[in-house]
Design a protein around this motif. Structure first.
Motif, PDB file in Angstrom:
ATOM      1  N   THR A 109     -12.241  -8.555   5.190  1.00 10.29           N
ATOM      2  CA  THR A 109     -11.807  -7.026   4.973  1.00 10.29           C
ATOM      3  C   THR A 109     -10.602  -6.647   4.381  1.00 10.29           C
ATOM      4  O   THR A 109      -9.672  -7.700   4.528  1.00 10.29           O
ATOM      5  CB  THR A 109     -11.833  -6.563   6.492  1.00 10.29           C
ATOM      6  OG1 THR A 109     -10.927  -7.343   7.294  1.00 10.29           O
ATOM      7  CG2 THR A 109     -13.278  -6.931   7.423  1.00 10.29           C
ATOM      8  N   ASP A 110     -10.228  -5.348   4.169  1.00 13.94           N
ATOM      9  CA  ASP A 110      -9.063  -5.065   3.646  1.00 13.94           C
ATOM     10  C   ASP A 110      -8.018  -4.705   4.758  1.00 13.94           C
ATOM     11  O   ASP A 110      -8.264  -3.974   5.451  1.00 13.94           O
ATOM     12  CB  ASP A 110      -9.262  -3.767   2.838  1.00 13.94           C
ATOM     13  CG  ASP A 110      -7.916  -3.433   2.262  1.00 13.94           C
ATOM     14  OD1 ASP A 110      -7.099  -4.348   2.035  1.00 13.94           O
ATOM     15  OD2 ASP A 110      -7.927  -2.102   1.731  1.00 13.94           O
ATOM     16  N   THR A 111      -6.885  -5.721   4.719  1.00 14.18           N
ATOM     17  CA  THR A 111      -6.080  -5.690   5.884  1.00 14.18           C
ATOM     18  C   THR A 111      -4.625  -4.974   5.362  1.00 14.18           C
ATOM     19  O   THR A 111      -3.730  -4.605   6.134  1.00 14.18           O
ATOM     20  CB  THR A 111      -5.743  -7.070   6.099  1.00 14.18           C
ATOM     21  OG1 THR A 111      -5.061  -7.893   5.100  1.00 14.18           O
ATOM     22  CG2 THR A 111      -6.664  -7.791   6.898  1.00 14.18           C
ATOM     23  N   THR A 112      -4.666  -4.374   4.368  1.00 15.25           N
ATOM     24  CA  THR A 112      -3.436  -3.490   3.793  1.00 15.25           C
ATOM     25  C   THR A 112      -3.662  -2.191   4.338  1.00 15.25           C
ATOM     26  O   THR A 112      -4.526  -1.586   4.623  1.00 15.25           O
ATOM     27  CB  THR A 112      -3.354  -3.368   2.361  1.00 15.25           C
ATOM     28  OG1 THR A 112      -4.818  -2.664   1.779  1.00 15.25           O
ATOM     29  CG2 THR A 112      -3.426  -4.621   1.523  1.00 15.25           C
ATOM     30  N   LYS A 113      -2.400  -1.654   4.651  1.00 17.81           N
ATOM     31  CA  LYS A 113      -2.285  -0.554   5.317  1.00 17.81           C
ATOM     32  C   LYS A 113      -2.099   0.669   4.289  1.00 17.81           C
ATOM     33  O   LYS A 113      -1.837   0.414   3.113  1.00 17.81           O
ATOM     34  CB  LYS A 113      -0.892  -0.353   6.269  1.00 17.81           C
ATOM     35  CG  LYS A 113      -0.900  -1.156   7.413  1.00 17.81           C
ATOM     36  CD  LYS A 113       0.280  -1.106   8.108  1.00 17.81           C
ATOM     37  CE  LYS A 113       0.171  -1.872   9.504  1.00 17.81           C
ATOM     38  NZ  LYS A 113       1.361  -1.795  10.532  1.00 17.81           N
ATOM     39  N   LYS A 114      -2.583   1.608   4.679  1.00 15.57           N
ATOM     40  CA  LYS A 114      -2.662   2.860   3.554  1.00 15.57           C
ATOM     41  C   LYS A 114      -2.012   3.833   4.341  1.00 15.57           C
ATOM     42  O   LYS A 114      -1.616   4.514   5.204  1.00 15.57           O
ATOM     43  CB  LYS A 114      -4.075   3.285   3.370  1.00 15.57           C
ATOM     44  CG  LYS A 114      -4.838   2.233   2.757  1.00 15.57           C
ATOM     45  CD  LYS A 114      -6.234   2.794   2.616  1.00 15.57           C
ATOM     46  CE  LYS A 114      -7.186   1.857   1.935  1.00 15.57           C
ATOM     47  NZ  LYS A 114      -8.462   2.375   1.779  1.00 15.57           N
TER      48      LYS A 114
END
Length: 114
Positions: A109-114
């Motif tokens: 899953t994408d764990t980067t914060k937006k």
């Protein structure tokens, strides 16, 4: 059998109280409080000691009788057989040496914060 278990619990509680009330060599709960003694110090010790032995004997007899009844299958209801049937239906675990295919790894899953 349930009656014997309840009776065993009651006897165990009474045995604990008898042990706590007894006057050990250094003094105990029996020495605290009032100065009026119904039997006198020596007779109180004798009564409590005999009561402790009687309760201890009851604990042993009740425990052995409960164990004997449980091993002979003296259950008055069919609950024990229902439990055994359920246990028989459950699949046995696989032996340690035989392994099946490993479970698929979870998707990344994408764990980067937006």
């Amino acid at each position: 059998m349930l009656f014997l278990i309840i009776l065993l619990i009651i006897v165990c509680v009474a045995l604990g109280l008898f042990v706590l009330i007894q006057n050990p060599k250094g003094g105990g709960l029996a020495t605290g409080g009032g100065g009026s003694n119904m039997f006198g110090v020596q007779r109180t010790g004798d009564v409590l000691e005999k009561g402790t032995w009687v309760l201890l004997t009851l604990v042993v007899v009740l425990t052995l009788s409960i164990t004997t009844i449980a091993k002979s299958g003296g259950s008055s209801t069919g609950e024990a057989s229902k439990i055994q049937q359920h246990l028989d239906k459950t699949p046995a675990p696989s032996p340690i040496g035989s392994r099946t295919a490993p479970a698929p790894a979870p998707a990344a899953t994408d764990t980067t914060k937006k």
